[in-house]
Design an enzyme around this catalytic site. Structure first.
Site, mmCIF file in Angstrom:
data_model
loop_
_atom_site.group_PDB
_atom_site.id
_atom_site.type_symbol
_atom_site.label_atom_id
_atom_site.label_comp_id
_atom_site.label_asym_id
_atom_site.label_seq_id
_atom_site.Cartn_x
_atom_site.Cartn_y
_atom_site.Cartn_z
ATOM 1 N N GLU A 192 0.477 -1.352 -0.367
ATOM 2 C CA GLU A 192 -0.133 0.083 0.210
ATOM 3 C C GLU A 192 1.088 1.308 -0.049
ATOM 4 O OE1 GLU A 192 -3.713 -1.613 2.031
ATOM 5 O OE2 GLU A 192 -2.526 -0.528 3.377
ATOM 6 N N GLU A 250 -0.013 -6.193 15.652
ATOM 7 C CA GLU A 250 0.370 -6.515 13.815
ATOM 8 C C GLU A 250 1.832 -6.193 13.641
ATOM 9 O OE1 GLU A 250 -1.714 -3.209 10.024
ATOM 10 O OE2 GLU A 250 -1.650 -3.290 12.347
#
Length: 674
Positions: free
Chosen positions: A464, A608
């Site tokens: 991304e 994460e």
């Protein structure tokens, strides 16, 4: 030789400090450095707290509303099991207890705390989100007095800030054989899009008429409680339970009455039956399991990951999975590609019946995806990058992913086809699978350039950090598979496929750099990337199958991902691919890098990123589970063979992997180091 001795040392260390495969224990509770585990049943998730007897947060699947964001968000909910307990009218809290420990039993979905209250009593409490009753929670408490004491217990229902129009009730159900006082709260979500209801009851191990008197008290307009007091003798253990029920208008047309019905039902089932039903369902889940011999810590970690995945999904509903499951409201609880490409594949092999519900979520929102395509000038169905309750695009406007990260549409289609390959369910393919495949293939037909060689321009990559680029390798490869799978599904169903789908798939643009490495996108010149992109073409897409090319791409892109501040899934893919290439050392190196630096105390909760502080990142867990199952375990999915097993390698010091309950036939695969 150095590597050899390191491994031997590791084995000795592991054997001296062997971990229980199911039980995670926290012997020291530090509120300043505490990250809770999830107690969940696939509908409701509770996150544990460093404060004795308390829960940090409660989340219910499928409930979204507008808060501070312009898009809908999951939200912390009313906590049905909020409890205040006092001994001799002195509150139990962090400062008044000693010898405080906690443990999570992943086998039975039970979270237990133990502590001493001064020199007066020892207390044990256990939380359950009952697996067989999706809206029902249970808290068991046991007190052993060290001297005569007076016990005060209050169950408090507090409506969270932002909720509107709280209505508080104390209703009593009085059949001839029981007395059931119900503490109930009904409130509207902040934008009044939904109504939430909670109803609770104390459950005592006593005959009718012997239970303590329950009193009701209103504290203020958004908080009320029920309480009881009881005198206890030294040495006589006293136990009771609290039943909590949480439901919303997203789950029932009449949440107020339904919450009280469910509470009454659970009360009259009795404690023994409630736990028996709960344990039976967890035992059924664990019939599909992963066992590692030779690395006790890895075995426990994999159970921890699999438990948190199981705790956030259910065969009883078709709500989907957010990156944090039911552990946290991170990413506003939205549904991304994380579901279909990271968490779904392990579930598909372990529990196809649950995986099917994740696809049903998409099918139920197919019409909205078709509308989304039309809004952008395309045909077919264009699934939103971030999806919530409605299936509309719910990505915040400032994020370009919502308008340009189109590979999500192909990701859904790939998951659909893999479900058919595993189950060979033609009727499901006809009713649900093919409508998705046809509509998504039609989208790509309208999305590519008009002439061959076909291009897909102006996208956000799977990496991304690369925005508004042309011919992203992952997007093009996923679209290629979407077109081919739609064609294959039509053949299975004896439907005439659009011939243009195959033509486009065979002529989509892919390119390499001067060094022979697959180029991530047309303008890629060697910059750092956020996460695996090109390497996904080898797995899970299997568009690149030549081992030399896979190795060349791996060796190049493994150095393009910064160590910190990137999501955990990338190293899991590196590990899986090195395992399939036969490189044990690198496979194990990236296996440990995929999650060890992300672990948070005291329960090895997975964040994460390596600097992350938010539990529990199920996307990363899904990647690691795929490393063990599809990398070290060699499992693979194909149309011809369904589930097959490839020759791969596992870490040197691992003795054996057992993959139980795989596929619809519930087969067992055993992989040994020889």
């Amino acid at each position: 030789m150095k590597q050899f001795f390191f491994i031997i040392g590791f084995i000795c260390c592991a054997s001296l400090n062997a971990q229980d495969p199911w039980l995670l224990k926290a012997e020291t509770i530090n509120p300043a450095n505490y990250y809770g585990v999830t107690i969940g049943n696939g509908m409701i998730g509770m996150r544990s707290s460093a404060v004795p007897l308390q829960i940090e947060q409660v989340i219910i699947a499928g409930l979204y509303d507008y808060g501070k964001s312009r898009v809908v968000s999951a939200m912390p909910n009313i906590n049905p099991l909020q409890l205040r307990m006092a001994i001799d009218y002195e509150d139990i809290n962090t400062h008044s207890v000693s010898n405080f420990t906690q443990e999570l039993d992943t086998r039975n979905g039970a979270f237990t705390g133990h502590f001493s209250f001064k020199n007066k009593a020892k207390v044990t409490y256990t939380y359950y989100a009952l697996r067989h009753l999706p809206h029902t929670l249970l808290l068991d408490i046991s007190i052993t007095p060290l001297r005569d004491i007076t016990l005060l217990v209050e169950n408090i229902l507090s409506t969270p800030d932002g909720f509107r129009n709280p209505q508080n009730y104390f209703n009593e159900i009085n059949p001839p054989h029981a007395h059931i006082p119900l503490l109930t709260t009904v409130a509207q979500t902040p934008a009044e899009n939904a109504k939430v209801a909670v109803s609770n009851a104390f459950l005592f191990d006593k005959k009718y008429g012997d239970a303590p008197q329950i009193l009701h008290e209103m504290r203020d307009y958004n908080s009320h409680l029920m309480q009881f007091t009881h005198k206890l003798k030294a040495g006589e253990t006293y136990s009771f339970s609290l039943i909590g029920n949480l439901i919303s208008s997203q789950h029932s047309a009449d949440p107020y009455n339904q919450a009280e019905r469910l509470c009454t039902y659970a009360f009259l089932q009795g404690h023994e039956a409630l736990l028996a039903g709960h344990n039976k369902q967890w035992a059924k889940l664990w019939e599909s399991n992963i066992e590692i011999e030779g690395d006790a810590q890895a075995n426990q970690d994999i159970h921890n990951m699999l438990y948190h995945l199981y705790a956030s999904v259910s065969e009883l509903h078709s709500f989907s999975l957010s990156p944090y499951g039911l552990s946290h409201t991170g990413y506003m609880g939205h549904i991304f590609w994380d579901t279909e490409m990271w968490m779904y594949p392990p579930l598909l092999l372990l529990h196809p019946e649950i995986a099917k519900n994740l696809l049903n979520y998409r099918y139920q929102r197919l019409e909205r995806a078709q509308h989304n395509a039309a809004l952008h000038g395309y045909q077919g169905a264009m699934f939103p990058w971030e999806s919530a309750a409605s299936g509309e695009e719910d990505t915040p406007v400032w994020a370009l992913t919502g308008t340009y990260e189109h590979h999500i549409t192909a990701d859904v289609a790939i998951a659909v086809w893999n479900y058919y390959c595993v189950t060979k369910d033609k009727e499901w393919l006809r009713r649900i699978g093919y409508p998705i495949l046809e509509s998504t293939a039609t989208f790509w037909q309208s999305r590519v350039s008009e002439q061959a060689p076909y291009q897909i321009k102006n996208v956000v990559c799977a990496d991304e950090w690369a925005e508004n680029v042309d011919n992203n390798a992952y997007t093009n490869a996923a679209a290629k598979l979407n077109l081919l799978y739609a064609t294959a599904a039509a053949k299975v169903l004896r439907i005439k496929a659009n011939p243009q789908w195959k033509t486009i798939a065979e002529q989509l643009v892919f390119s390499t750099m001067d060094n022979g490495v697959t180029r991530e996108h047309d303008s890629y010149t060697g910059q750092f990337i956020k996460q695996a992109d090109v390497n996904l073409l080898a797995y899970p897409l299997k568009v690149i199958t030549d081992k030399k090319q896979i190795h060349k791409d791996l060796e190049y892109y493994k150095d393009k991902v910064p160590y910190n501040d990137t999501p955990a899934m990338t190293q899991a893919i590196f590990s899986l691919l090195y395992s399939r290439l036969g490189d044990r050392e690198k496979a194990y190196k990236y296996f440990t890098e995929a999650y060890h630096p992300n672990l948070l105390p005291p329960f090895r909760v997975m964040a994460e990123t390596k600097n992350g502080k938010t539990p529990y990142f199920l996307t990363g867990a899904g990647g690691v589970l795929q490393t063990v199952m599809m990398g070290f375990g060699g499992l693979d999915i194909s149309e011809e063979k369904g589930i097959q097993q490839l020759k791969t390698v596992m870490p040197t010091h691992w003795e054996k992997i057992t993959l139980k309950g795989i596929g619809i036939d519930k087969k067992t695969y055993i992989i040994s180091n020889e």
